[in-house]
Design a protein around this motif. Structure first.
Motif, PDB file in Angstrom:
ATOM      1  N   GLU A 159     -14.182 -24.704  19.387  1.00  0.00           N
ATOM      2  CA  GLU A 159     -15.322 -24.894  20.285  1.00  0.00           C
ATOM      3  C   GLU A 159     -16.276 -23.787  20.090  1.00  0.00           C
ATOM      4  OE1 GLU A 159     -16.199 -24.517  25.052  1.00  0.00           O
ATOM      5  OE2 GLU A 159     -14.212 -24.530  24.285  1.00  0.00           O
ATOM      6  N   GLU A 160     -16.080 -22.701  19.627  1.00  0.00           N
ATOM      7  CA  GLU A 160     -17.266 -21.612  19.542  1.00  0.00           C
ATOM      8  C   GLU A 160     -17.783 -21.870  17.882  1.00  0.00           C
ATOM      9  OE1 GLU A 160     -13.362 -20.033  17.724  1.00  0.00           O
ATOM     10  OE2 GLU A 160     -14.007 -21.227  19.437  1.00  0.00           O
ATOM     11  N   ARG A 161     -17.080 -22.378  17.266  1.00  0.00           N
ATOM     12  CA  ARG A 161     -17.604 -22.326  15.720  1.00  0.00           C
ATOM     13  C   ARG A 161     -18.913 -23.387  15.681  1.00  0.00           C
ATOM     14  NH1 ARG A 161     -16.681 -19.844  11.190  1.00  0.00           N
ATOM     15  NH2 ARG A 161     -14.375 -19.126  12.214  1.00  0.00           N
ATOM     16  N   GLN A 162     -20.215 -22.814  15.214  1.00  0.00           N
ATOM     17  CA  GLN A 162     -21.358 -23.801  15.166  1.00  0.00           C
ATOM     18  C   GLN A 162     -21.097 -24.422  13.805  1.00  0.00           C
ATOM     19  OE1 GLN A 162     -23.655 -23.875  17.776  1.00  0.00           O
ATOM     20  NE2 GLN A 162     -21.872 -22.812  18.452  1.00  0.00           N
ATOM     21  N   THR A 181     -29.464 -20.474  18.589  1.00  0.00           N
ATOM     22  CA  THR A 181     -27.980 -20.057  18.599  1.00  0.00           C
ATOM     23  C   THR A 181     -27.880 -18.554  17.974  1.00  0.00           C
ATOM     24  OG1 THR A 181     -27.894 -22.305  17.826  1.00  0.00           O
ATOM     25  CG2 THR A 181     -26.061 -20.467  16.948  1.00  0.00           C
ATOM     26  N   TRP A 187     -19.789 -19.524  11.932  1.00  0.00           N
ATOM     27  CA  TRP A 187     -20.521 -20.716  11.785  1.00  0.00           C
ATOM     28  C   TRP A 187     -19.347 -21.400  10.728  1.00  0.00           C
ATOM     29  CZ3 TRP A 187     -25.323 -23.262  12.389  1.00  0.00           C
ATOM     30  CH2 TRP A 187     -26.052 -22.761  13.469  1.00  0.00           C
ATOM     31  N   GLN A 210     -21.312 -28.784  18.560  1.00  0.00           N
ATOM     32  CA  GLN A 210     -21.786 -27.534  17.918  1.00  0.00           C
ATOM     33  C   GLN A 210     -22.620 -27.728  16.615  1.00  0.00           C
ATOM     34  OE1 GLN A 210     -18.849 -28.695  18.759  1.00  0.00           O
ATOM     35  NE2 GLN A 210     -17.206 -27.027  19.394  1.00  0.00           N
ATOM     36  N   SER A 211     -23.025 -29.159  16.433  1.00  0.00           N
ATOM     37  CA  SER A 211     -23.355 -29.567  15.183  1.00  0.00           C
ATOM     38  C   SER A 211     -25.214 -29.128  14.988  1.00  0.00           C
ATOM     39  CB  SER A 211     -23.249 -30.927  14.971  1.00  0.00           C
ATOM     40  OG  SER A 211     -23.975 -31.417  13.553  1.00  0.00           O
TER      41      SER A 211
END
Length: 242
Positions: A159-162, A181, A187, A210-211
């Motif tokens: 959820e937290e990874r862009q 961001t 990332w 997150q995209s």
């Protein structure tokens, strides 16, 4: 005496620590590089930083090194993953080498709908990452994961990874990374295969919360060129190049 050779070892490093060499390492140091007892070199293991070591024992099939002093601390790269679809062998090797050199923390080959390859030699690609770290002065070696389906990876996306989505369909568009961001966020970068992403994959990647859709300029880039370009864009904006 200056040390000109850097060697990655899977062994603890510390003052006075002895480091045994396997057959391949001994052949490289003593057969290829013509090193002898008393020679100096630099060691790293991805955990303990870089250490100056001296050859204490040397033979064709084995050897022992003794750590003397730490020359550099461990420097971790940014929390950045590179996702890419494997292409021809030499160009896949190139992507892994450049990702290691440019500061990716983890390298994930992914199988998309248009990926030409359905298998990789994970151990060979990991060896290329090690060689790249040895050559570029890095103290950390990124993990090269085994091949997995992109769809399955997205099913369990953190959820937290862009995600920096390099969409070849957006060539020429004035799109950039979202300024709001946080630079501290973990990332990932995703690069498509030679045939591009399928329409279903593009829709899913666009829809991922997150995209962040990014254009890599006005020309369509080869997959290996796109990987280097994308890593450069991200490192200049959020990475450790500044």
């Amino acid at each position: 005496m200056s040390a000109k050779i850097r060697l990655y070892v899977e062994h603890p490093l510390g003052a006075g620590q002895s480091v045994p060499l396997d057959r391949d390492q001994a052949h490289y140091l003593f057969g290829v590089m013509r090193q002898t007892v008393g020679a100096q070199l630099l060691l790293f293991n991805g955990e303990d930083g870089e250490w100056r070591a001296e050859v204490a024992e040397a033979s064709k099939r084995s050897g022992v090194l003794i750590c003397q002093e730490r020359t550099r601390p461990l420097v971790l790269p940014p929390d950045l993953w590179l996702l890419f679809a494997p292409i021809k062998k030499a160009r896949t090797d190139f992507i892994v080498e450049k990702a290691a050199e440019m500061g990716a923390a983890r390298i994930l080959p992914v199988q998309t709908e248009f990926t030409n390859s359905d298998r990789i030699r994970q151990d060979r690609l990991q060896a290329h990452a090690v060689e790249a770290a040895e050559q570029c002065g890095g103290t950390y070696v990124p993990e090269v994961a085994d091949l997995q389906k992109l769809s399955r990876l997205l099913d369990h996306w953190p959820e937290e990874r862009q995600l920096m989505f390099c969409d070849e369909a957006e060539v020429g568009s004035a799109l950039a990374l979202a300024s709001e961001t946080a630079a501290q966020a973990p990332w990932a970068i995703v690069i498509g295969p030679e045939g591009g992403f399928s329409e279903a994959e593009r829709k899913r990647l666009h829809a991922l919360p997150q995209s962040h859709v990014v254009s890599l300029g006005p020309r369509i880039l080869r997959a290996d060129t796109a990987a280097v370009a994308a890593l450069t864009v991200w490192q200049q904006r959020y990475g450790d190049w500044g």
